[in-house]
Motif scaffolding. Sequence first.
Motif, PDB file in Angstrom:
ATOM      1  N   SER A   1       0.872  -1.172   0.000  1.00 47.87           N
ATOM      2  CA  SER A   1       0.000   0.000   0.000  1.00 47.87           C
ATOM      3  C   SER A   1       0.910   1.223   0.000  1.00 47.87           C
ATOM      4  N   PHE A   2       0.713   2.082  -0.977  1.00 49.32           N
ATOM      5  CA  PHE A   2       1.581   3.256  -1.095  1.00 49.32           C
ATOM      6  C   PHE A   2       0.746   4.529  -0.967  1.00 49.32           C
ATOM      7  N   TYR A   3       1.415   5.647  -0.712  1.00 46.81           N
ATOM      8  CA  TYR A   3       0.710   6.925  -0.577  1.00 46.81           C
ATOM      9  C   TYR A   3      -0.221   7.099  -1.785  1.00 46.81           C
ATOM     10  N   ASP A   4      -1.517   6.930  -1.553  1.00 50.01           N
ATOM     11  CA  ASP A   4      -2.423   6.889  -2.701  1.00 50.01           C
ATOM     12  C   ASP A   4      -2.797   8.268  -3.255  1.00 50.01           C
TER      13      ASP A   4
END
Lengths: 295, 263
Positions: free
Chosen positions: A89-92
């Motif tokens: 999960s990455f900075y969306d």
Amino acid sequence: MNVIEFTEITKVFRGKKGFIVNALKSMSLQVAKGEVFGFLGPNGAGKSTAIKILLGLIRSTAGSARIMGVDVNECSARLSVGYLPENPSFYDFLTGEEYLRFVGRSFGMDPSLLNSAGDRILRRLDLWEARKRPIRGYSKGMVQRLGLAQTLIHDPAVYILDEPMSGLDPIGRALVKEIIRELKELGKTVFFSTHITADVEAVCDRVGVINKGTLLTVDTVASILQRGVEGYVVQRFLPDGTTDRQLVPKSDLHTFIEQSIASRWSIERIEPKRKDIEAFFLDIVAVEQRHETQG
Amino acid sequence: MANLISINLLAIFRDKVFHGILAIAVIFLLIPSISSLSMRQVTELSITLSLSLLSVILLLLSVSLGATSLWKDIERRYTYSVLSLPMERSAYLIGKFIAIALFLLLTALVLGAVTCLVVWLSSGIYPPERPILWSALILCVIFSALKYIVLIAYSFLFSTVSTSFFLPVFGTISVFMAGNATQQVYDYVHSPAAKALSPLLKHAASFFYYLLPNFSAFDLQINAIYAIPLSLKGVALPFIYFCIYTPLLIVVAAIIFARREMK
């Protein structure tokens, strides 16, 4: 030189109500430079715990771990690592391109090098068209590929991949396997966890099997496959066109071939019939469970 | 560090919650009209309303950004990817804090400018009896921002020990309320009116007075509204207090966060 080194690593999680989970039990393991190492185990075996210790996300209860000779509790140990978390999960709020730049800058990459590497990797992982879109709009497979892209951006010596094929379609899985093979050709070290045995067979040099926090075995994939040969399927034919297909035990192969030639049979094909890595894995886990039951 | 600060600033600017809270600033436009309804002390009322609105916006931003920023990163599992980069956890925490503090300061300055405009408009229509002390008004805005930066430091401290957003959010709100009351409680327990109180209670009040923030020290609204000149001591002491208290909170938060397990 050992690129990754676990020495007597133990991890105990203590729950709020006093219950204890022994996630890793005095595990020692070494991964050499240029090796592709598969860390195989069922869900909850301790694979991710071991990886999180390597990345300094959690601390071991006892023992030590090193990457390129540097203790994993030191921030500098991660300078030579590209890490793909499980279900990443990455900075969306960032676009794929912005996220790669962020990662590259964190590794102190030169801006011009970062731009060229970023463009090349985005194209390689089929994210070029989506590079300007916020990550929140990416599919699961795209996020997984972005995860792989951010491990490649700074061209590290060590790749630690936690379930890299999870959530990918067959094309994505093939791409990941291809990239791992390319990394091996470049002499990089890849340590990846999986519970899918076929992945190990396809790309690994060595495999370690872990279950319930205990490292049960470590062996080369070639040796496992060789040991797993149970016999050979021999296909042969006579000059009159008669064909025959027989399963010959491993120990009888020589004799069988000699007898066939003497009887004017021509050997068309010999195929080993062997247990695959999955059978090997299931055998080990089953033996472990039998020991537990008896104990 | 600059990389972390810029990425966190970008996160704030792209946050929908921030857009919503800033929309409240539209109320500033109504202040001259509302103030004129008082028929007297129109300028004073517009200063009061403007500063109160500014304070409410800064409070909402402090709670929404400060108390949820770190928790969101952990909850959404961003920490696995970010903390596995070669950066110290303290740098991650401090970078995040500086970004939010800078943003709050920037917001305070922009809204401060809007406040000055609103007050200037009101004073043009209904000239005040006392001249406006612009320096006090500006300092009041700046110290209001400093007060909320202290509050953000508290929200970070709560976030480092909490696994949910309850403690960061409600803990921050509690500290805000307690911080506004500590000076009054301290003054009361040490006044002749509190003679009947037990010494233990007085000691406890003194202990919490020094432990909890004293937000009254940052409150310069009276000076701004009634154009009372500020003394150097009245400005320097709260500023020194801010410069010592905030880093202390952040250092404690960084120590706790460095030991936290990212399971």
